[in-house]
Motif scaffolding. Structure first.
Motif: not given
Length: 138
Positions: A20, A23, A27, A33, A37
């Motif tokens: 992640g 992400s 974020q 978000f 993937y």
């Protein structure tokens, strides 16, 4: 009003593929978000300005690919880093176990002037997956 001093800080995000990293960066910088993937190829970076007291910091946040085949790119991307964020998936023990390898590889390739005191941040990610029932790292 006192003039603001601006400083550029280079932050590297490392960790296994799929933990992640992208992400987290998106974020933090864009407040966005996505559930989709898409593996990072090589590296990418975003910038974010942060004010602390009378100083303005521009964070240059480098998101790196977690795949082994891209680790050879490390020297170029890690050079001049001011901080390294190590990310793991709380649902995958191996991603946590691999943090020390990421740290060691970073220190070898970045060659910071004071490796003993170089700032690392460790982030456990994906605490929201499966309502926390899949969590193996506590």
């Amino acid at each position: 009003m006192a003039s603001r001093r601006r400083m550029l800080l280079k932050v590297i995000i490392l960790g296994d593929s799929g933990v992640g990293k992208t992400s987290l960066m998106n974020q933090y910088v864009n407040r966005k978000f996505s559930n989709q993937y898409k593996a990072t190829i090589g590296a990418d970076f975003l910038t974010k300005e942060v004010q602390f007291e009378d100083r303005l910091f521009t964070l240059q946040i480098w998101d790196t690919a977690g795949q082994e085949r891209f680790q050879s790119l490390g020297v170029a991307f890690y050079h001049g880093a001011d901080c390294c964020v190590l990310v793991y998936d709380v649902n995958v023990m191996k991603s946590f176990d691999n943090l020390n390898n990421w740290r060691e590889e970073f220190l070898i390739q970045a060659s910071p002037s004071d490796p003993e005191n170089f700032p690392f941040v460790v982030l456990g990610n994906k605490t929201d997956v499966d309502g926390g029932n899949s969590r193996v790292v506590r």
